[in-house]
Motif scaffolding. Structure first.
Motif, PDB file in Angstrom:
ATOM      1  N   ILE A 217     -21.834  29.811  29.991  1.00  0.00           N
ATOM      2  CA  ILE A 217     -21.011  28.628  29.640  1.00  0.00           C
ATOM      3  C   ILE A 217     -20.868  28.676  28.709  1.00  0.00           C
ATOM      4  O   ILE A 217     -19.040  28.115  28.614  1.00  0.00           O
ATOM      5  N   MET A 218     -20.946  27.800  27.520  1.00  0.00           N
ATOM      6  CA  MET A 218     -21.176  27.359  26.083  1.00  0.00           C
ATOM      7  C   MET A 218     -21.619  28.059  25.634  1.00  0.00           C
ATOM      8  O   MET A 218     -23.051  28.006  25.627  1.00  0.00           O
ATOM      9  N   PRO A 219     -21.909  29.342  25.524  1.00  0.00           N
ATOM     10  CA  PRO A 219     -23.039  30.389  24.053  1.00  0.00           C
ATOM     11  C   PRO A 219     -22.839  29.097  23.183  1.00  0.00           C
ATOM     12  O   PRO A 219     -22.111  28.450  22.256  1.00  0.00           O
ATOM     13  N   LYS A 220     -24.571  29.582  22.600  1.00  0.00           N
ATOM     14  CA  LYS A 220     -24.741  28.139  21.383  1.00  0.00           C
ATOM     15  C   LYS A 220     -23.515  28.201  20.303  1.00  0.00           C
ATOM     16  O   LYS A 220     -23.947  27.647  19.704  1.00  0.00           O
ATOM     17  N   GLN A 221     -23.026  30.031  20.246  1.00  0.00           N
ATOM     18  CA  GLN A 221     -22.842  29.601  18.866  1.00  0.00           C
ATOM     19  C   GLN A 221     -21.194  28.193  18.315  1.00  0.00           C
ATOM     20  O   GLN A 221     -21.128  27.120  17.562  1.00  0.00           O
ATOM     21  N   TYR A 222     -20.939  27.970  19.842  1.00  0.00           N
ATOM     22  CA  TYR A 222     -19.888  26.770  20.001  1.00  0.00           C
ATOM     23  C   TYR A 222     -20.270  25.702  20.314  1.00  0.00           C
ATOM     24  O   TYR A 222     -19.914  24.250  19.784  1.00  0.00           O
ATOM     25  N   LEU A 223     -21.679  25.054  19.970  1.00  0.00           N
ATOM     26  CA  LEU A 223     -22.625  23.881  19.781  1.00  0.00           C
ATOM     27  C   LEU A 223     -23.183  23.308  18.292  1.00  0.00           C
ATOM     28  O   LEU A 223     -23.025  22.474  18.560  1.00  0.00           O
ATOM     29  N   LYS A 224     -22.214  24.459  17.478  1.00  0.00           N
ATOM     30  CA  LYS A 224     -22.472  23.781  16.116  1.00  0.00           C
ATOM     31  C   LYS A 224     -20.923  22.676  15.249  1.00  0.00           C
ATOM     32  O   LYS A 224     -20.919  22.214  14.750  1.00  0.00           O
ATOM     33  N   CYS A 225     -19.874  22.559  16.883  1.00  0.00           N
ATOM     34  CA  CYS A 225     -19.207  21.694  16.904  1.00  0.00           C
ATOM     35  C   CYS A 225     -19.650  20.079  16.455  1.00  0.00           C
ATOM     36  O   CYS A 225     -19.513  20.156  17.585  1.00  0.00           O
ATOM     37  N   ILE A 226     -18.454  19.990  15.988  1.00  0.00           N
ATOM     38  CA  ILE A 226     -19.186  18.224  16.353  1.00  0.00           C
ATOM     39  C   ILE A 226     -18.645  17.511  16.721  1.00  0.00           C
ATOM     40  O   ILE A 226     -17.614  16.105  17.091  1.00  0.00           O
ATOM     41  N   PHE A 227     -17.302  17.887  17.133  1.00  0.00           N
ATOM     42  CA  PHE A 227     -15.798  17.321  18.491  1.00  0.00           C
ATOM     43  C   PHE A 227     -16.120  17.330  19.356  1.00  0.00           C
ATOM     44  O   PHE A 227     -16.696  17.503  20.130  1.00  0.00           O
ATOM     45  N   LYS A 228     -15.465  16.742  20.439  1.00  0.00           N
ATOM     46  CA  LYS A 228     -15.420  16.780  21.790  1.00  0.00           C
ATOM     47  C   LYS A 228     -14.717  17.424  23.183  1.00  0.00           C
ATOM     48  O   LYS A 228     -15.136  17.614  24.315  1.00  0.00           O
ATOM     49  N   THR A 229     -13.649  17.826  22.141  1.00  0.00           N
ATOM     50  CA  THR A 229     -12.667  18.654  23.441  1.00  0.00           C
ATOM     51  C   THR A 229     -11.935  19.712  22.068  1.00  0.00           C
ATOM     52  O   THR A 229     -12.531  20.269  21.521  1.00  0.00           O
ATOM     53  N   GLY A 230     -11.917  20.696  23.202  1.00  0.00           N
ATOM     54  CA  GLY A 230     -10.933  21.680  22.706  1.00  0.00           C
ATOM     55  C   GLY A 230     -11.938  23.036  22.537  1.00  0.00           C
ATOM     56  O   GLY A 230     -12.198  23.812  22.111  1.00  0.00           O
TER      57      GLY A 230
ATOM     58  N   PHE B  53     -17.685  30.331  29.356  1.00  0.00           N
ATOM     59  CA  PHE B  53     -17.705  31.479  30.193  1.00  0.00           C
ATOM     60  C   PHE B  53     -17.503  32.569  28.890  1.00  0.00           C
ATOM     61  O   PHE B  53     -17.464  34.143  29.610  1.00  0.00           O
ATOM     62  N   ASP B  54     -17.471  32.414  27.720  1.00  0.00           N
ATOM     63  CA  ASP B  54     -17.033  33.737  26.977  1.00  0.00           C
ATOM     64  C   ASP B  54     -17.923  35.000  26.941  1.00  0.00           C
ATOM     65  O   ASP B  54     -17.297  35.797  26.498  1.00  0.00           O
ATOM     66  N   ASP B  55     -18.871  35.051  26.982  1.00  0.00           N
ATOM     67  CA  ASP B  55     -19.236  36.538  26.747  1.00  0.00           C
ATOM     68  C   ASP B  55     -18.721  37.372  28.304  1.00  0.00           C
ATOM     69  O   ASP B  55     -18.210  38.729  28.340  1.00  0.00           O
ATOM     70  N   TRP B  56     -18.763  36.685  29.399  1.00  0.00           N
ATOM     71  CA  TRP B  56     -18.401  36.526  30.526  1.00  0.00           C
ATOM     72  C   TRP B  56     -16.580  37.256  30.568  1.00  0.00           C
ATOM     73  O   TRP B  56     -15.970  38.140  30.610  1.00  0.00           O
ATOM     74  N   ARG B  57     -15.763  37.158  29.360  1.00  0.00           N
ATOM     75  CA  ARG B  57     -14.553  36.248  29.354  1.00  0.00           C
ATOM     76  C   ARG B  57     -13.634  37.136  28.591  1.00  0.00           C
ATOM     77  O   ARG B  57     -12.893  37.319  29.162  1.00  0.00           O
ATOM     78  N   TYR B  58     -14.612  38.089  27.804  1.00  0.00           N
ATOM     79  CA  TYR B  58     -13.698  38.422  26.710  1.00  0.00           C
ATOM     80  C   TYR B  58     -14.634  40.156  26.186  1.00  0.00           C
ATOM     81  O   TYR B  58     -15.803  39.673  26.627  1.00  0.00           O
ATOM     82  N   LEU B  59     -13.649  41.009  26.073  1.00  0.00           N
ATOM     83  CA  LEU B  59     -14.686  42.176  25.997  1.00  0.00           C
ATOM     84  C   LEU B  59     -15.049  42.333  24.301  1.00  0.00           C
ATOM     85  O   LEU B  59     -16.033  42.764  23.632  1.00  0.00           O
ATOM     86  N   ASP B  60     -14.507  41.933  23.360  1.00  0.00           N
ATOM     87  CA  ASP B  60     -15.090  41.057  21.829  1.00  0.00           C
ATOM     88  C   ASP B  60     -15.821  40.381  21.563  1.00  0.00           C
ATOM     89  O   ASP B  60     -15.137  39.120  22.826  1.00  0.00           O
ATOM     90  N   SER B  61     -17.100  40.442  20.917  1.00  0.00           N
ATOM     91  CA  SER B  61     -17.597  39.014  20.627  1.00  0.00           C
ATOM     92  C   SER B  61     -17.007  37.374  20.187  1.00  0.00           C
ATOM     93  O   SER B  61     -15.943  37.751  19.182  1.00  0.00           O
ATOM     94  N   GLY B  62     -17.713  36.795  19.696  1.00  0.00           N
ATOM     95  CA  GLY B  62     -16.663  35.373  19.243  1.00  0.00           C
ATOM     96  C   GLY B  62     -16.749  34.510  18.385  1.00  0.00           C
ATOM     97  O   GLY B  62     -18.546  34.203  18.691  1.00  0.00           O
ATOM     98  N   ASP B  63     -16.353  33.887  18.096  1.00  0.00           N
ATOM     99  CA  ASP B  63     -16.981  32.616  17.611  1.00  0.00           C
ATOM    100  C   ASP B  63     -16.407  31.881  16.633  1.00  0.00           C
ATOM    101  O   ASP B  63     -15.086  31.604  17.593  1.00  0.00           O
ATOM    102  N   VAL B  64     -16.549  30.347  16.413  1.00  0.00           N
ATOM    103  CA  VAL B  64     -15.947  28.929  16.456  1.00  0.00           C
ATOM    104  C   VAL B  64     -14.219  29.524  15.469  1.00  0.00           C
ATOM    105  O   VAL B  64     -13.625  29.115  15.806  1.00  0.00           O
TER     106      VAL B  64
END
Ligand code: SF4
Lengths: 213, 478
Positions: free
Chosen positions: A24-37, A43-54
């Protein structure tokens, strides 16, 4: 938190069991210190064809046309339908923030993992479990485009034909959600009770109160 | 009235108000790390609330710390966001005067390794941490559970948790484990039996002669993975093993206070007439060395076995789950586990990053060489103290001589939030706890095993039955 009394919306079916919070929320996005956005990353890995990051703009990424929530028919959905043990694994609340920021207010599943279930309510998301038969029925209907009314006050889900499914929720949870109460504020109303308990607990178990250095 | 379970006792002792359906329970120990605490402190600040009891909190950064270049301190971070998060934890701990093992403190490490070894997790306590593997600490007869960030904020602000009481489950394991079969194999076997949701809504007590004969390290491994069966807490009764481990730990009580504590702690066992809502009995002899084949921790088979046939799935939902898992893992039904070629080996994590685990690895690899086909095999101690201890025993030398890397403490490739990760398509033998898709790197393929099995796989280049491997005589158990 906003009060939740009843909600009407489109259902998006996700026909998978044991959807874990790493998915549901891959690890790279856990680096953020905010609570929204977090909506663009759910579902990042399933939702896009290319890989993502913050730092990568989600709009620059190619959506995976095979991913269920990318289907045109389910755009604007606010009720997520899933199978058993939804939200298992890591306690990361970011998973719930992602689903919430994607626009979902209700998740209906056969069952939920404990920590995820709590996290939902702490973020104003109503998590409902129904029997496997009821879920099966909803999956059948959702394929054709299903709008439901979820009435927390009456604890029923109303189908378009007027038929309804009753659901269970702990009374205190329901109450808090109906009124949009803040958990911390509610607990702090018992400040004195906690202090008295703490004093007695310390007297009986002083070894739990050693100061750490 | 029937007697109380261990869980009932701890629950009762911490019940502030309410009833079993909706209670407020008091929290004795709160452990925090960088990933799930920032938003909680932010929430406190916004609401203008103080921390209720900062002397109950212990902090250390673990999830994203680099496991190389520790001498460089924060300059060793390549990831700016990770650095910001660790710095935020620094600031929050300073501001609220929270006991904190910083990056370069020799006591820094994974929260679930640090708490126990410091004696910060004491029998009978309620313990929380914004991390699902908090169940680990239950090995000390505690009620320990993972919580979300909103709950972290709630505990910081109120010292309490709002909660519904769990049902009681007891898993009794009786008999002697076969040679080469470890606590990790035992818990993987249990999860395979229960399924990933089999424990949902329960507190699981592990009991029986096999559990009693486990070391504290082994018990921690068992309780650690309780969450993989869906239960928030796993517990093991207090006994002499618990007592011996805690005596002399830095934060354990001393002198008269120790005597007083021990007197109480000895009551931390389920009464003989306690009622459990569910009971399971397992024979230790039946357990083989385990390997996970799929993308869920219950998709596990004995190493001598194969990827299961789809016809063995219990229903259509499970069949499609298995199909998806096989596709992601690039496996087909019937493939032998020992035939799988590996790219990487990861030994560490809060499941298997303690001193006994490192000793087991040293025994297996001593005098041998990592297979040339393995791109990287690394051993990451769970804490700075584990690292020190291993080095004092010369284990690091044995490990590096065999061609494995020896790193600094942290979560590392358990969840790959730091630079240690799998490339897409790489297959890894890992001593961690989750084989979810992408867990160790996007597209990475994880197989969960015990430390000895991982070490043996590093040498062979593929999985082997640890029972067939010759071990160096370094003393102690596997
Ligand atoms: S070692 Fe792995 S499972 Fe344990 S706390 Fe770290 S990331 Fe979580």
């Amino acid at each position: 938190m906003a009060a939740f009394i009843s909600h009407q919306g489109l259902v998006a079916p996700m026909d998978r069991a044991n959807v874990d919070t790493d998915a549901i929320m891959p690890k790279q996005y856990l680096k953020c210190i905010f609570k929204t956005g977090y909506g663009g990353w759910a579902f990042d890995d399933w939702r896009y064809l290319d890989s993502g990051d913050v730092e990568i703009d989600v709009n620059s990424r190619r959506p995976n046309p095979d991913f269920e929530l990318n289907q045109p028919a389910y755009q604007g959905a606010s009720i997520l339908l899933a199978r058993e043990n939804f939200g298992c694994g890591s306690s990361r609340e970011h998973a719930v923030w992602g689903i919430r920021d994607m626009g979902f207010r209700v998740i209906i599943a056969t069952s939920f993992a404990d920590i995820f279930y709590n996290n939902c309510f702490n973020n104003g998301i109503l998590a409902i479990s129904l029997t496997a038969e009821q879920i099966e029925r909803l999956f059948g209907l959702a394929e054709l485009g299903l709008r439901l009314t979820v009435d927390l006050d009456q604890t029923v889900i109303v189908l378009p034909d007027g038929e309804y499914m009753r659901f269970n929720i702990e009374p205190k949870r329901r109450e808090k959600m109906l009124q949009g109460l803040d958990n911390v504020a509610t607990t702090l109303l018992q400040r004195e009770v906690i202090r008295i308990f703490e004093g007695q607990h310390k007297a009986t178990h002083p070894y739990y109160f050693l100061t750490l250095r | 009235m029937s007697g109380q379970t261990l869980y009932d006792k701890i629950w009762q002792t911490h019940l502030v108000s309410g009833d079993d359906e909706s209670a407020l329970i008091y929290i004795d120990r709160h452990i925090i790390h960088e990933v799930t605490s920032a938003q909680a402190f932010e929430g406190l600040k916004l609401a203008g609330r103080p921390v209720w009891r900062s002397d109950s909190v212990l902090a250390t950064p673990d999830h994203q710390v680099p496991t190389t270049d520790r001498e460089k301190g924060k300059a060793g971070f390549v990831d700016k966001l990770a650095l910001l998060q660790v710095s935020t934890l620094d600031d929050n701990c300073d501001e609220h005067q929270i006991a904190y093992f910083k990056l370069q403190d020799h006591r820094q490490g994974i929260v679930h390794v640090v708490g126990p070894e410091q004696g910060a997790s004491l029998p009978g306590m309620t313990i929380v941490c914004g991390d699902s593997h908090t169940s680990t600490h239950g090995a000390f007869a505690t009620l320990a559970q993972g919580i979300g960030t909103s709950e972290v904020e709630h505990v910081l602000a109120t010292q309490c948790l709002q909660q519904k009481k769990c049902k009681n489950m007891r898993i009794r394991v009786e008999g002697q484990l076969q040679f080469g079969v470890t606590a990790k194999d035992l818990i993987l076997h249990i999860i395979a039996l229960l399924g990933t949701a089999g424990g949902t809504g329960y507190a699981i007590e592990y009991a029986g002669s096999t559990i009693q004969s486990l070391s504290m390290e082994g018990r921690l491994t068992v309780c650690n993975m309780t969450i993989e069966a869906g239960a928030r807490s796993g517990l093991i009764a207090y006994d002499q093993v618990t007592e011996d481990y805690l005596r002399g730990c830095p934060y354990a009580p001393k002198g008269e206070l120790w005597q007083q504590a021990v007197k109480y702690w000895r009551s931390l066992v389920s009464d003989s007439d306690a009622k459990f809502d569910k009971e399971l009995v397992i024979r230790a002899e039946d357990i083989q060395p385990q390997v996970s084949w799929g993308t869920k921790p219950d998709q596990v088979v004995p190493v001598t076995s194969t990827v299961p046939p789809l016809t063995a799935a219990k229903d259509a939902v499970q069949r499609s789950d298995w199909q998806r898992a096989m596709q992601y893992m690039a496996l087909s039904e019937g493939e032998a586990m020992t035939a799988l070629k590996l790219d990487q080996v990861f030994i560490g994590s809060c499941t298997n990053g303690r001193i006994e685990d490192i000793r087991a690895v040293a025994k297996v690899v001593k005098g041998k060489q990592v297979a040339p086909s393995i791109k990287r095999a690394m051993v990451v101690p769970g804490s700075g103290l584990v690292k020190q201890q291993a080095e004092a025993e010369g284990l690091d030398k044995i490990i590096t001589a065999a061609g494995l890397e020896w790193r600094y403490a942290g979560c590392s490739m358990c969840n790959a939030m730091n630079p240690d990760s799998l490339a897409s398509g790489e297959r890894c033998a890992s001593t961690s706890n989750r084989n979810f898709e992408g867990r160790q790197g996007q597209g990475g393929r994880t197989h969960l095993v015990s430390p000895a099995m991982a070490a043996a796989a590093a040498i062979a280049g593929h999985f082997v039955d640890i029972r067939q491997v010759e071990l160096a005589s370094l003393g102690g158990e596997l």
